[in-house]
Design an enzyme around this catalytic site. Structure first.
Site, PDB file in Angstrom:
ATOM      1  N   HIS A  12       0.837  -1.206   0.000  1.00  0.00           N
ATOM      2  CA  HIS A  12       0.000   0.000   0.000  1.00  0.00           C
ATOM      3  C   HIS A  12       0.862   1.244   0.000  1.00  0.00           C
ATOM      4  O   HIS A  12       0.654   2.163  -0.770  1.00  0.00           O
ATOM      5  CB  HIS A  12      -0.922   0.004   1.221  1.00  0.00           C
ATOM      6  CG  HIS A  12      -1.847   1.167   1.244  1.00  0.00           C
ATOM      7  ND1 HIS A  12      -1.461   2.418   1.678  1.00  0.00           N
ATOM      8  CD2 HIS A  12      -3.138   1.275   0.865  1.00  0.00           C
ATOM      9  CE1 HIS A  12      -2.487   3.243   1.567  1.00  0.00           C
ATOM     10  NE2 HIS A  12      -3.524   2.567   1.075  1.00  0.00           N
ATOM     11  N   GLU A  48       8.284   4.779  -2.029  1.00  0.00           N
ATOM     12  CA  GLU A  48       8.995   4.462  -3.268  1.00  0.00           C
ATOM     13  C   GLU A  48       9.744   3.153  -3.086  1.00  0.00           C
ATOM     14  O   GLU A  48      10.143   2.829  -1.971  1.00  0.00           O
ATOM     15  CB  GLU A  48       9.976   5.587  -3.607  1.00  0.00           C
ATOM     16  CG  GLU A  48       9.266   6.879  -3.959  1.00  0.00           C
ATOM     17  CD  GLU A  48      10.234   7.994  -4.308  1.00  0.00           C
ATOM     18  OE1 GLU A  48      11.443   7.856  -4.040  1.00  0.00           O
ATOM     19  OE2 GLU A  48       9.774   8.996  -4.853  1.00  0.00           O
ATOM     20  N   ALA A  74      -6.621  -8.718   2.701  1.00  0.00           N
ATOM     21  CA  ALA A  74      -7.931  -8.969   2.108  1.00  0.00           C
ATOM     22  C   ALA A  74      -8.186  -8.040   0.927  1.00  0.00           C
ATOM     23  O   ALA A  74      -7.511  -7.027   0.754  1.00  0.00           O
ATOM     24  CB  ALA A  74      -9.014  -8.769   3.171  1.00  0.00           C
ATOM     25  N   GLY A  76     -10.168  -5.283  -1.231  1.00  0.00           N
ATOM     26  CA  GLY A  76     -10.835  -4.014  -0.990  1.00  0.00           C
ATOM     27  C   GLY A  76     -10.733  -3.224  -2.280  1.00  0.00           C
ATOM     28  O   GLY A  76     -10.359  -3.765  -3.325  1.00  0.00           O
ATOM     29  N   VAL A  77     -11.025  -1.951  -2.224  1.00  0.00           N
ATOM     30  CA  VAL A  77     -11.016  -1.118  -3.427  1.00  0.00           C
ATOM     31  C   VAL A  77      -9.640  -1.100  -4.089  1.00  0.00           C
ATOM     32  O   VAL A  77      -9.535  -1.174  -5.315  1.00  0.00           O
ATOM     33  CB  VAL A  77     -11.495   0.314  -3.103  1.00  0.00           C
ATOM     34  CG1 VAL A  77     -11.317   1.234  -4.303  1.00  0.00           C
ATOM     35  CG2 VAL A  77     -12.948   0.297  -2.671  1.00  0.00           C
ATOM     36  N   HIS A  78      -8.575  -1.034  -3.296  1.00  0.00           N
ATOM     37  CA  HIS A  78      -7.231  -1.033  -3.898  1.00  0.00           C
ATOM     38  C   HIS A  78      -6.989  -2.322  -4.683  1.00  0.00           C
ATOM     39  O   HIS A  78      -6.421  -2.289  -5.778  1.00  0.00           O
ATOM     40  CB  HIS A  78      -6.152  -0.874  -2.836  1.00  0.00           C
ATOM     41  CG  HIS A  78      -6.073   0.495  -2.242  1.00  0.00           C
ATOM     42  ND1 HIS A  78      -6.224   1.643  -2.974  1.00  0.00           N
ATOM     43  CD2 HIS A  78      -5.840   0.896  -0.969  1.00  0.00           C
ATOM     44  CE1 HIS A  78      -6.098   2.695  -2.188  1.00  0.00           C
ATOM     45  NE2 HIS A  78      -5.868   2.264  -0.957  1.00  0.00           N
TER      46      HIS A  78
END
Length: 130
Positions: A12, A48, A74, A76-78
């Site tokens: 993330h 980065e 899990a 999700g939107v990402h």
């Protein structure tokens, strides 16, 4: 032609260093255990290398296919929207990348999910805390 696998470990990202450290360490563990695989870590935001920079890191390695794996627990939107959009994946989680003038197939793996190995790790962390 011999196949050479590349793995793109996707994190993330965070303004704090901890997420990057963990994802990078996981990528390093994979690379050490599987020396015939080229592993790169990249991040969606705030860290980065970016996903694009990580993909550029496959240049000169001779990879013939790449698996992108989100190092997330899990979906999700990402996982379902953002990463597939960034990587230009189709509805089946497939796409291609241009690396060193060659078209390299890209497939998208599932996030870590519920797994006995993760349950064992959770229990290990409980024992460490006691």
């Amino acid at each position: 032609m011999t196949e050479k696998l590349g793995i793109l470990a996707i994190g993330h990202g965070s303004k704090l260093p901890y997420n990057k450290e963990v994802v990078t360490q996981i990528a390093d563990y994979i690379a050490r255990k599987h020396s015939d695989v080229v592993v790169r870590a990249g991040f969606m935001e705030n860290s980065e290398p970016t996903l694009g920079e990580a993909i550029e890191g496959f240049s000169g390695t001779g990879v013939t296919k790449i698996a992108a794996v989100p190092v997330f627990l899990a979906s999700g939107v990402h996982i379902t929207k953002d990463i597939p959009r960034i990587l230009s994946l189709d509805e089946n989680g497939c796409g291609t990348l241009e690396i060193d003038g060659k078209t390299v197939p890209l497939c998208y793996a599932n996030p870590l999910g519920a797994d006995e190995l993760i349950a064992d790790l959770v229990f290990k962390r409980v024992q460490e805390a006691l």
